[in-house]
Design a protein around this motif. Structure first.
Motif, PDB file in Angstrom:
ATOM      1  N   PRO A  79       8.754  19.318  -9.765  1.00 54.24           N
ATOM      2  CA  PRO A  79       9.622  20.443  -8.180  1.00 54.24           C
ATOM      3  C   PRO A  79      10.803  20.505  -8.432  1.00 54.24           C
ATOM      4  CG  PRO A  79       8.685  17.792  -7.931  1.00 54.24           C
ATOM      5  CD  PRO A  79       8.590  18.104  -9.396  1.00 54.24           C
ATOM      6  N   PHE A 108       4.784  24.004 -12.428  1.00 54.36           N
ATOM      7  CA  PHE A 108       4.544  23.069 -12.263  1.00 54.36           C
ATOM      8  C   PHE A 108       5.267  21.398 -11.305  1.00 54.36           C
ATOM      9  CE2 PHE A 108       0.823  24.685 -13.023  1.00 54.36           C
ATOM     10  CZ  PHE A 108      -0.298  25.062 -12.102  1.00 54.36           C
ATOM     11  N   LEU A 147      -2.402  16.663 -14.622  1.00 50.67           N
ATOM     12  CA  LEU A 147      -2.671  18.280 -14.479  1.00 50.67           C
ATOM     13  C   LEU A 147      -2.313  18.974 -15.931  1.00 50.67           C
ATOM     14  CD1 LEU A 147      -1.880  19.313 -11.694  1.00 50.67           C
ATOM     15  CD2 LEU A 147       0.331  19.743 -11.773  1.00 50.67           C
ATOM     16  N   VAL A 171       5.049  28.804 -15.229  1.00 48.78           N
ATOM     17  CA  VAL A 171       4.290  28.560 -14.115  1.00 48.78           C
ATOM     18  C   VAL A 171       4.466  26.895 -14.247  1.00 48.78           C
ATOM     19  CG1 VAL A 171       1.910  28.332 -12.665  1.00 48.78           C
ATOM     20  CG2 VAL A 171       2.569  30.533 -14.412  1.00 48.78           C
ATOM     21  N   ILE A 202       2.706  27.359 -19.238  1.00 50.37           N
ATOM     22  CA  ILE A 202       2.559  26.633 -17.789  1.00 50.37           C
ATOM     23  C   ILE A 202       3.120  24.969 -18.331  1.00 50.37           C
ATOM     24  CG2 ILE A 202       0.454  25.440 -16.533  1.00 50.37           C
ATOM     25  CD1 ILE A 202      -1.106  27.496 -17.533  1.00 50.37           C
ATOM     26  N   ASN A 245       6.893  30.774 -11.206  1.00 53.63           N
ATOM     27  CA  ASN A 245       6.322  31.063 -10.585  1.00 53.63           C
ATOM     28  C   ASN A 245       5.744  29.256 -10.457  1.00 53.63           C
ATOM     29  OD1 ASN A 245       4.865  31.482  -8.805  1.00 53.63           O
ATOM     30  ND2 ASN A 245       2.936  32.392  -9.342  1.00 53.63           N
ATOM     31  N   VAL A 274       4.387  26.187  -8.030  1.00 51.65           N
ATOM     32  CA  VAL A 274       3.277  25.706  -7.668  1.00 51.65           C
ATOM     33  C   VAL A 274       3.333  24.534  -7.453  1.00 51.65           C
ATOM     34  CG1 VAL A 274       0.633  25.167  -7.741  1.00 51.65           C
ATOM     35  CG2 VAL A 274       2.237  26.978  -8.558  1.00 51.65           C
ATOM     36  N   PRO A 333       6.636  15.604 -16.297  1.00 53.36           N
ATOM     37  CA  PRO A 333       7.739  15.264 -15.252  1.00 53.36           C
ATOM     38  C   PRO A 333       9.042  16.149 -14.825  1.00 53.36           C
ATOM     39  CG  PRO A 333       7.229  13.765 -17.668  1.00 53.36           C
ATOM     40  CD  PRO A 333       6.850  15.223 -17.559  1.00 53.36           C
ATOM     41  N   GLU A 334       9.381  15.695 -13.672  1.00 54.55           N
ATOM     42  CA  GLU A 334      10.412  16.332 -13.061  1.00 54.55           C
ATOM     43  C   GLU A 334      12.029  16.289 -14.369  1.00 54.55           C
ATOM     44  OE1 GLU A 334      10.717  14.480  -8.741  1.00 54.55           O
ATOM     45  OE2 GLU A 334      12.680  15.630  -9.254  1.00 54.55           O
ATOM     46  N   LEU A 359       2.157  21.217  -5.665  1.00 52.33           N
ATOM     47  CA  LEU A 359       1.159  20.608  -4.716  1.00 52.33           C
ATOM     48  C   LEU A 359       1.615  19.513  -4.178  1.00 52.33           C
ATOM     49  CD1 LEU A 359      -0.920  19.846  -8.036  1.00 52.33           C
ATOM     50  CD2 LEU A 359      -1.340  21.301  -6.439  1.00 52.33           C
TER      51      LEU A 359
END
Lengths: 189, 189
Positions: free
Chosen positions: A151, A149, A68, A147, A123, A163, A165, A127-128, A167
DNA sequence: TGTATTTTGTGAATTGTTTCACAATAGATC
DNA sequence: GATCTATTGTGAAACAATTCACAAAATACA
């Protein structure tokens, strides 16, 4: 293109909202149109540029160069919106040195580069498992917006904006809606 | 992990919402807890699995194998959420045949494969210019849900669900919030 | 120049969402 | 088993967003 005026219903149609919405929003931000004359494209664009700070460029970094992160760092569309990716980072920068893409720096150089380019937004595509840790580091270096990405619900001070995001969520919500619609339809047969 | 009960405030904390929100939502979907006893994890998980159709897997396709499409097709996290990418498509499949990734098919085989695997949801990651055209094709082939990564408002029949994901918007909104917060702060100095 | 028409701008009404507040009650404790 | 306590469940209240509806104004046109 020679278009000098637009109307609330034109914009509404393009954006998929109601004309009232457009007018209320414009009015909220002090954008004035002419009754019967609509809005003048030139002044409208300028007003929007100011409201969304589109008149200035913003330097951002990408942290985490997995699938990503790499895709985001190559995403051409950011440039046209004043989003300028100045550098990318990864714990293992040599893994990704392959093609002539944007340069990947080791995490150790984050401080130096964010300072040099006045970066305040990052951004985060790691990894989590390491998301919170990297996030803490970013905040310590003065990053004020993330931002995210991964979870994960990041814990940050109040002065930092996040923010999220997700997916998987985006795709799941479509799957769900489709299933619901199908079920509804079978009820009518 | 041996946890048999959870409380609305525990879940709320993890999710970043209020306990009332959690209880109202659960109540809305008929999920019952015990006053003083909280919610039983086992039955709660089952209920959520049913509500979100997590008990079934869903086959999806990725259309457009640029940077983003490739990243999405390699995204491991989808599997754990019952999202199963069965195939990917591109007008020029040979361009991307390089590594031992998931197979890229030419657009001509879309019909055959969506039919075979009962695909009703597609992830659209094609360039802006061809987004509407490809979307029309998908709808004709029976696709009922689209996760749209192009910055275009797709025109679809009412029975098709579209979820727009605009990465530039996500980043811009953080940039904006950060600028606003900084401006606010300087006012107090 | 006067009249008709289109489109804005915005209060008021409606609709939707979140928070509050507290009775009901299951479980813990003695 | 009686009492105390923590937690749910949910109407009511507060808040937020959207839509309605229409007066005001700018343009078009005769």
């Amino acid at each position: 293109m020679g278009v000098t005026r637009v109307y609330s219903y034109t914009l509404a149609g393009k954006a998929g909202v109601t004309p009232e919405q457009v007018r209320k929003d414009f009015s909220e931000y002090g954008i004035k149109g002419n009754r019967r004359g609509g809005y003048l494209t030139e002044s409208l664009i300028r007003a929007i540029e100011v409201i969304f700070s589109r008149d200035r460029k913003s330097n951002v970094v990408v942290v985490g160069m997995g699938n990503l992160g790499q895709a985001l760092s190559r995403y051409e569309r950011f440039a046209g919106r004043g989003i300028n990716i100045v550098a990318t980072f990864d714990i293992d920068p040599y893994k990704h040195k392959s093609r002539s893409d944007i340069h990947v720096y080791p995490m150790e150089r984050l401080e130096e580069i964010t300072e040099r380019f006045g970066v305040t937004v990052a951004i985060l595509a790691v990894p989590e498992i390491s998301a919170q840790e990297v996030c803490d580091e970013l905040v310590n270096l003065g990053i004020r917006g993330i931002v995210n990405f991964s979870p994960v619900l990041l814990k940050v001070p109040q002065y930092v904006v996040v923010n999220n995001v997700n997916l998987s969520d985006e795709i799941e919500s479509v799957i769900l809606s489709v299933r619901r619609m199908k079920e509804e339809q079978t009820l009518f047969l």
